[in-house]
Design an enzyme around this catalytic site. Structure first.
Site, PDB file in Angstrom:
ATOM      1  CG  HIS A  35      -0.380  -0.303   2.578  1.00 41.02           C
ATOM      2  ND1 HIS A  35       0.778   0.514   3.010  1.00 41.02           N
ATOM      3  CD2 HIS A  35      -0.361  -1.249   3.542  1.00 41.02           C
ATOM      4  CE1 HIS A  35       1.132  -0.028   4.343  1.00 41.02           C
ATOM      5  NE2 HIS A  35       0.574  -0.989   4.404  1.00 41.02           N
ATOM      6  CG  HIS A  38       4.289  -1.792   1.976  1.00 42.78           C
ATOM      7  ND1 HIS A  38       2.828  -1.993   1.934  1.00 42.78           N
ATOM      8  CD2 HIS A  38       4.670  -2.596   2.830  1.00 42.78           C
ATOM      9  CE1 HIS A  38       2.592  -3.012   3.084  1.00 42.78           C
ATOM     10  NE2 HIS A  38       3.835  -3.131   3.564  1.00 42.78           N
ATOM     11  CD  GLN A  62       6.806 -11.231  10.506  1.00 38.68           C
ATOM     12  OE1 GLN A  62       7.906 -11.284   9.929  1.00 38.68           O
ATOM     13  NE2 GLN A  62       6.096 -10.206  10.644  1.00 38.68           N
ATOM     14  CE  LYS A 150       0.327   0.122  11.570  1.00 39.46           C
ATOM     15  NZ  LYS A 150       0.590  -0.988  10.672  1.00 39.46           N
ATOM     16  CG  ASP A 151       5.209  -2.449  11.864  1.00 34.02           C
ATOM     17  OD1 ASP A 151       4.548  -3.226  12.336  1.00 34.02           O
ATOM     18  OD2 ASP A 151       5.054  -1.969  11.000  1.00 34.02           O
ATOM     19  CB  SER A 187      -1.266  -5.704   4.719  1.00 30.65           C
ATOM     20  OG  SER A 187      -0.015  -5.027   4.242  1.00 30.65           O
TER      21      SER A 187
HETATM   22  P1  AMP Z   1       4.622  -5.296   6.465  1.00 31.98           P
HETATM   23  O1  AMP Z   1       4.551  -5.507   5.042  1.00 31.98           O
HETATM   24  O2  AMP Z   1       3.451  -5.008   7.323  1.00 31.98           O
HETATM   25  O3  AMP Z   1       5.667  -6.164   7.181  1.00 31.98           O
HETATM   26  O4  AMP Z   1       5.503  -3.737   6.728  1.00 31.98           O
HETATM   27  C1  AMP Z   1       6.861  -3.748   5.804  1.00 31.98           C
HETATM   28  C2  AMP Z   1       7.095  -2.149   6.103  1.00 31.98           C
HETATM   29  O5  AMP Z   1       6.362  -1.260   5.734  1.00 31.98           O
HETATM   30  C3  AMP Z   1       7.471  -2.134   7.623  1.00 31.98           C
HETATM   31  O6  AMP Z   1       8.730  -1.580   7.603  1.00 31.98           O
HETATM   32  C4  AMP Z   1       6.364  -1.305   7.989  1.00 31.98           C
HETATM   33  O7  AMP Z   1       6.774  -0.609   9.165  1.00 31.98           O
HETATM   34  C5  AMP Z   1       6.055  -0.595   6.935  1.00 31.98           C
HETATM   35  N1  AMP Z   1       4.806   0.037   6.930  1.00 31.98           N
HETATM   36  C6  AMP Z   1       3.654  -0.410   7.093  1.00 31.98           C
HETATM   37  N2  AMP Z   1       2.647   0.293   7.153  1.00 31.98           N
HETATM   38  C7  AMP Z   1       3.077   1.478   6.969  1.00 31.98           C
HETATM   39  C8  AMP Z   1       2.455   2.726   7.055  1.00 31.98           C
HETATM   40  N3  AMP Z   1       1.336   3.013   7.252  1.00 31.98           N
HETATM   41  N4  AMP Z   1       3.706   3.618   6.910  1.00 31.98           N
HETATM   42  C9  AMP Z   1       4.685   3.639   6.752  1.00 31.98           C
HETATM   43  N5  AMP Z   1       5.577   2.340   6.847  1.00 31.98           N
HETATM   44  C10 AMP Z   1       4.673   1.438   6.945  1.00 31.98           C
END
Ligand code: AMP
Length: 281
Positions: A35, A38, A62, A150-151, A187
């Protein structure tokens, strides 16, 4: 844009690329279902680095046994289109056996941090994250790796891991991308039904409320957390997992907020667990 399925291909590409003077590699680890959050990481990597690789891997280690691994959204074609449109040169999309070959028995545990915040309610989560990100960074050998604030607890764990393992990758943290009404992009937002979508705004409301209170000069942890509890109490359908004020490096609780202190919340909206946070000024 190239799509690699094996660690060997990724490593060969990275090594060949870095042999050319002036080249640098930016790496964006994701679990797909990409999204605009990312996309912001991919763009940041493209601004800083000459080549960008994005990994798409739903990492089983995880997820807890009762979590959403099986039903986690998988949208590979659309993810590749987004990655390419944002300027990625490579998508690395390994299968589970590629990342966890038979006999794999090596885990990365960041002691002291991995039981905090999300690690408390999701036992083993940060061990899974640290293990897979270590494998990815060792495979890609990037100059920089991009993660979302975010994380925020994940960022703390990974910074400590990279420092502890003496990896040569710089961790870059990018701001939280939000919907116009404040909801942090995730997501998992697609799991939310229409009523839940409105309830989910409680998290960003609590975060914004804390920022506003800090702007008035309030810095005491009990006051800030108490005010956030009231915001959640106004939406009883949302179940709080944690509301924490912590040092962003150690994830240990702080009594008085200082610049750089992390205020973080996690809550269940129906069956969906969401997180949000702010780094206080
Ligand atoms: P994920 O696919 O959820 O594991 O996230 C992959 C990366 O995207 C991680 O570093 C998240 O912190 C980052 N991420 C997820 N959502 C956001 C958001 N809303 N804003 C910025 N980074 C994000």
């Amino acid at each position: 844009m190239q799509i690699f399925r094996t660690v060997h291909e990724l490593r060969q590409w990275s090594r060949a690329d870095r042999c050319q003077a002036g080249n640098s590699i930016g790496f964006v680890p994701t679990m797909g279902a990409l999204h605009a959050g990312h996309a912001s990481l991919i763009r940041a990597a493209g601004t800083d680095c000459s080549k960008v690789a994005v990994s798409i891997f739903v990492n089983p280690t995880q997820f807890g046994p009762s979590e959403d691994y099986a039903r986690y959204p998988r949208t590979f074609e659309a993810d590749c289109a987004l990655a390419e449109a944002e300027g990625a040169h490579v998508v690395f999309a390994p299968g589970v056996e590629e990342m966890y070959p038979a006999g794999a028995a090596t885990l990365v545990e960041v002691e002291g941090l991995s039981e905090r915040l999300d690690g408390q309610s999701r036992p083993g989560h940060f061990r899974g994250v640290a293990t897979v990100v270590a494998k990815l960074l060792i495979a890609a050998e990037p100059d920089r790796a991009y993660f979302g604030q975010k994380d925020a607890a994940q960022v703390a764990v990974l910074r400590r891991m990279v420092a502890g393992l003496r990896l040569a990758t710089e961790i870059v943290v990018c701001p939280i991308v939000r919907e116009p009404d404040g909801l942090a992009l995730s997501s998992r937002n697609i799991y939310l039904g229409p009523g839940e979508r409105a309830q989910a705004l409680t998290l960003s409301r609590a975060v914004r409320g804390t920022e506003a209170l800090v702007a008035t000069g309030e810095r005491r942890s009990d006051a800030l957390i108490g005010a956030a509890r009231k915001v959640f109490a106004a939406e009883p359908a949302v179940r709080v997992d944690y509301i924490e004020l912590v040092d962003w490096a150690t994830l240990g609780p702080v009594e008085i907020a200082a610049p750089g202190t992390l205020f973080a919340v996690a809550a269940w909206v129906g069956a969906t667990r969401l997180i949000d946070n702010t780094i206080l000024g």
